[in-house]
Design a protein around this motif. Structure first.
Motif, PDB file in Angstrom:
ATOM      1  N   LYS A  55     -19.872 -22.062  35.724  1.00 49.75           N
ATOM      2  CA  LYS A  55     -19.406 -23.051  34.753  1.00 49.75           C
ATOM      3  C   LYS A  55     -20.340 -24.250  34.800  1.00 49.75           C
ATOM      4  CE  LYS A  55     -15.312 -25.624  33.281  1.00 49.75           C
ATOM      5  NZ  LYS A  55     -13.881 -25.939  33.580  1.00 49.75           N
ATOM      6  N   LEU A  56     -20.754 -24.704  33.635  1.00 50.74           N
ATOM      7  CA  LEU A  56     -21.666 -25.841  33.551  1.00 50.74           C
ATOM      8  C   LEU A  56     -20.902 -27.152  33.626  1.00 50.74           C
ATOM      9  CD1 LEU A  56     -24.105 -24.780  30.688  1.00 50.74           C
ATOM     10  CD2 LEU A  56     -24.605 -24.865  33.130  1.00 50.74           C
ATOM     11  N   PRO A  57     -21.480 -28.168  34.252  1.00 48.32           N
ATOM     12  CA  PRO A  57     -20.855 -29.493  34.213  1.00 48.32           C
ATOM     13  C   PRO A  57     -20.902 -30.051  32.797  1.00 48.32           C
ATOM     14  CG  PRO A  57     -23.041 -29.605  35.217  1.00 48.32           C
ATOM     15  CD  PRO A  57     -22.722 -28.154  35.042  1.00 48.32           C
ATOM     16  N   SER A  58     -20.011 -30.957  32.499  1.00 44.86           N
ATOM     17  CA  SER A  58     -19.896 -31.467  31.129  1.00 44.86           C
ATOM     18  C   SER A  58     -21.147 -32.189  30.661  1.00 44.86           C
ATOM     19  CB  SER A  58     -18.684 -32.413  31.026  1.00 44.86           C
ATOM     20  OG  SER A  58     -18.814 -33.474  31.955  1.00 44.86           O
ATOM     21  N   ALA A  59     -21.886 -32.807  31.584  1.00 41.94           N
ATOM     22  CA  ALA A  59     -23.079 -33.569  31.197  1.00 41.94           C
ATOM     23  C   ALA A  59     -24.360 -32.785  31.481  1.00 41.94           C
ATOM     24  CB  ALA A  59     -23.102 -34.900  31.934  1.00 41.94           C
ATOM     25  N   PHE A  60     -24.318 -31.460  31.434  1.00 39.05           N
ATOM     26  CA  PHE A  60     -25.482 -30.654  31.772  1.00 39.05           C
ATOM     27  C   PHE A  60     -26.643 -30.920  30.817  1.00 39.05           C
ATOM     28  CE2 PHE A  60     -28.021 -26.747  31.269  1.00 39.05           C
ATOM     29  CZ  PHE A  60     -28.468 -26.606  32.572  1.00 39.05           C
ATOM     30  N   ASN A 104     -29.132 -32.683  37.259  1.00 40.26           N
ATOM     31  CA  ASN A 104     -27.809 -32.086  37.125  1.00 40.26           C
ATOM     32  C   ASN A 104     -27.159 -31.896  38.487  1.00 40.26           C
ATOM     33  OD1 ASN A 104     -27.875 -31.540  34.216  1.00 40.26           O
ATOM     34  ND2 ASN A 104     -29.487 -30.080  34.728  1.00 40.26           N
ATOM     35  N   GLU A 105     -25.845 -31.715  38.466  1.00 39.60           N
ATOM     36  CA  GLU A 105     -25.152 -31.298  39.677  1.00 39.60           C
ATOM     37  C   GLU A 105     -25.564 -29.859  39.981  1.00 39.60           C
ATOM     38  OE1 GLU A 105     -20.995 -31.551  39.000  1.00 39.60           O
ATOM     39  OE2 GLU A 105     -21.062 -33.633  38.274  1.00 39.60           O
ATOM     40  N   PRO A 106     -25.670 -29.482  41.263  1.00 38.05           N
ATOM     41  CA  PRO A 106     -26.000 -28.092  41.606  1.00 38.05           C
ATOM     42  C   PRO A 106     -24.974 -27.122  41.016  1.00 38.05           C
ATOM     43  CG  PRO A 106     -26.189 -29.500  43.525  1.00 38.05           C
ATOM     44  CD  PRO A 106     -25.547 -30.327  42.456  1.00 38.05           C
ATOM     45  N   ILE A 107     -25.464 -25.976  40.558  1.00 36.91           N
ATOM     46  CA  ILE A 107     -24.594 -24.977  39.941  1.00 36.91           C
ATOM     47  C   ILE A 107     -24.455 -23.786  40.882  1.00 36.91           C
ATOM     48  CG2 ILE A 107     -24.430 -23.316  38.032  1.00 36.91           C
ATOM     49  CD1 ILE A 107     -25.756 -25.434  36.276  1.00 36.91           C
ATOM     50  N   ALA A 108     -23.216 -23.380  41.138  1.00 36.01           N
ATOM     51  CA  ALA A 108     -22.938 -22.270  42.048  1.00 36.01           C
ATOM     52  C   ALA A 108     -22.554 -21.040  41.236  1.00 36.01           C
ATOM     53  CB  ALA A 108     -21.816 -22.648  43.012  1.00 36.01           C
ATOM     54  N   ARG A 156     -31.750 -19.607  40.152  1.00 32.89           N
ATOM     55  CA  ARG A 156     -30.918 -20.297  41.151  1.00 32.89           C
ATOM     56  C   ARG A 156     -31.575 -21.609  41.582  1.00 32.89           C
ATOM     57  NH1 ARG A 156     -26.794 -17.462  43.838  1.00 32.89           N
ATOM     58  NH2 ARG A 156     -26.824 -15.160  43.758  1.00 32.89           N
ATOM     59  N   GLU A 157     -32.872 -21.543  41.883  1.00 30.49           N
ATOM     60  CA  GLU A 157     -33.567 -22.730  42.350  1.00 30.49           C
ATOM     61  C   GLU A 157     -33.693 -23.793  41.253  1.00 30.49           C
ATOM     62  OE1 GLU A 157     -37.241 -21.286  43.897  1.00 30.49           O
ATOM     63  OE2 GLU A 157     -36.366 -20.711  45.833  1.00 30.49           O
ATOM     64  N   ALA A 158     -33.856 -23.338  40.013  1.00 27.23           N
ATOM     65  CA  ALA A 158     -33.976 -24.296  38.904  1.00 27.23           C
ATOM     66  C   ALA A 158     -32.680 -25.067  38.679  1.00 27.23           C
ATOM     67  CB  ALA A 158     -34.356 -23.563  37.623  1.00 27.23           C
ATOM     68  N   LEU A 159     -31.563 -24.471  39.070  1.00 23.86           N
ATOM     69  CA  LEU A 159     -30.252 -25.091  38.837  1.00 23.86           C
ATOM     70  C   LEU A 159     -29.595 -25.584  40.114  1.00 23.86           C
ATOM     71  CD1 LEU A 159     -28.975 -22.482  36.235  1.00 23.86           C
ATOM     72  CD2 LEU A 159     -29.756 -24.810  35.769  1.00 23.86           C
ATOM     73  N   ALA A 160     -30.337 -25.532  41.219  1.00 23.22           N
ATOM     74  CA  ALA A 160     -29.763 -25.953  42.511  1.00 23.22           C
ATOM     75  C   ALA A 160     -29.637 -27.474  42.602  1.00 23.22           C
ATOM     76  CB  ALA A 160     -30.632 -25.438  43.642  1.00 23.22           C
TER      77      ALA A 160
END
Length: 417
Positions: free
Chosen positions: A190-195, A147-151, A413-417
């Protein structure tokens, strides 16, 4: 609704459950043992309220009574199972759910199995579909991309609001209005569309192998705390309360662990949690035994004071009955419980959803495993919301408690970085 259920043992089952995760999996894994679910055969829902456990328990018993189950293995996680997630608060707007998958893959002590769960008359137009062992084979894993990193940004409870709430809670504790309260704050993104949730689950499982990695209906994470396990009349639970960050130097790290174990503030916080759990389990058990003193449990980013509790069931009761009696524990609410809940509602001023609620699975015989939904997040549409909390006692310092929440946000945070 009548379900047709068939479990078969797979002699050559792959020994890596993480590699088998489907899209949007139902998951309850620890140290590569556990179960993952595919699809949905049934969804049981309970509205908000203090009767949500009883409601879902009764719906589950009805579903089990009408099911046809073939389960020659008879070990935890085989046969008919449902994955579940419960709202923390009685007044939460988030529903509590039990989800029965269409297929379950399991792995325990090197033994692998596959369970097919079909609605009678709806499986390829043939109610006997699930009865044929020839159709049950280990599925081919599906591929996925990172996935793209999530902030994340502050949610309803900002850092400053959290520190103010801690200070107010300490004042009330000092005034003897309660002994302990667990306060939390949230982060949103906010999640990316292809999460895809699978990379996050894999990271959590690889980084925190001794935790229970869970994913049920958008609620996911890696919990270090087992609320309750019931297996063949034996009850077990693990209490965590009292926290310190890990040190980078081995000598410093051991000194931190020793300081945590000798800290009166942390020992008092831990004692509240252990005593609360033992008192809640006692009506259901012939006896309940807790560790004489807590041990220091090492996670990659934290030390926790931990105690294991064991009991023997006195009468017939399901794991959901015990979860209902135990929730919320002093480790996630406070002492006294009712007063702590009122303080949480007042000072947090937001709906926790399923954060700190029970998450896990139940089998047809009423056995199962339920953790507390910690070190994770909740997905709703395109939004994700993460929570982290701390036990507040008389000696708590607002800045130190805020720093502790940052440590507890680290896994997600690290799981979604």
């Amino acid at each position: 609704m009548k379900l047709v259920v068939s479990t078969v043992e797979l002699a050559d089952a792959p020994q890596n459950l993480l590699a088998q995760l489907p899209e949007n999996p139902l998951t309850f894994i620890r140290e590569n043992g556990g179960i993952i679910g595919f699809g949905q055969s049934a969804r049981l829902v309970a509205a908000a309220g203090k009767n949500r456990f009883e409601d879902l328990s009764q719906q589950w018993k009805t579903l089990v009574a009408e099911a046809t189950i073939t389960d020659p293995m008879q070990i935890p996680g085989t046969g008919l199972v449902a994955f579940g997630s419960f709202a923390f608060a009685d007044n939460s707007e988030t529903p509590s759910v039990l989800i029965v998958p269409r297929m379950v893959l399991g792995l325990r002590d090197g033994r692998g199995w596959l369970t097919s769960i079909a609605v009678a008359g709806e499986a390829d137009g043939n109610s006997s579909t699930a009865d044929s062992d020839d159709e049950l084979t280990w599925p081919t894993p599906t591929s996925y991309l990172p996935n793209e990193p999530i902030a994340f940004v502050s949610g309803a409870v900002s850092a400053e609001k959290f520190k103010s709430s801690v200070a107010q809670a300490v004042e009330r504790i000092t005034a003897h209005k309660l002994e302990k309260v667990v306060l939390a704050r949230d982060l949103v993104a906010k999640l990316p569309s292809a999460f895809d949730i699978r990379p996050a689950l894999v990271r959590l499982a690889e980084s925190y192998p001794t935790c229970w990695v869970y994913s049920v209906d958008g609620t996911f994470g890696a919990s270090p705390e087992l609320l309750v396990r019931v297996s063949h009349g034996q009850v077990s639970a693990r209490v965590l309360a009292g926290t310190a960050g890990r040190g980078t130097d081995p000598g410093v790290d051991q000194a931190i662990a020793a300081a945590l174990a000798s800290s009166e503030k942390n020992k008092n916080e831990h004692a509240f949690a252990v005593n609360s759990l033992v008192a809640s389990l006692s009506p259901f058990c012939e006896r309940v035994d807790a560790d004489a003193k807590p041990f220091s449990l090492a996670l990659p980013n934290l030390w926790h004071l931990a105690s294991d509790v064991h009991g023997v069931l006195r009468a017939e009761a399901s794991v959901l009955d015990l979860a209902a009696a135990l929730h919320p524990t002093a480790a996630v609410a406070g002492t006294p419980t009712d007063t702590a809940r009122e303080v949480i509602d007042e000072l947090e001023g937001t709906d926790r959803g399923r954060y700190a609620g029970p998450v896990g699975w139940i089998g047809a015989d009423g056995d199962g495993e339920w953790a507390i939904a910690l070190r994770g997040a909740q997905i709703s549409g395109r939004q994700i919301r993460a929570f982290a909390g701390c036990g507040i006692v008389a000696a708590s310092d607002p800045a130190a408690e805020l720093a502790e929440t940052e440590l507890k946000f680290r896994p997600i945070r690290e799981a979604l970085a």
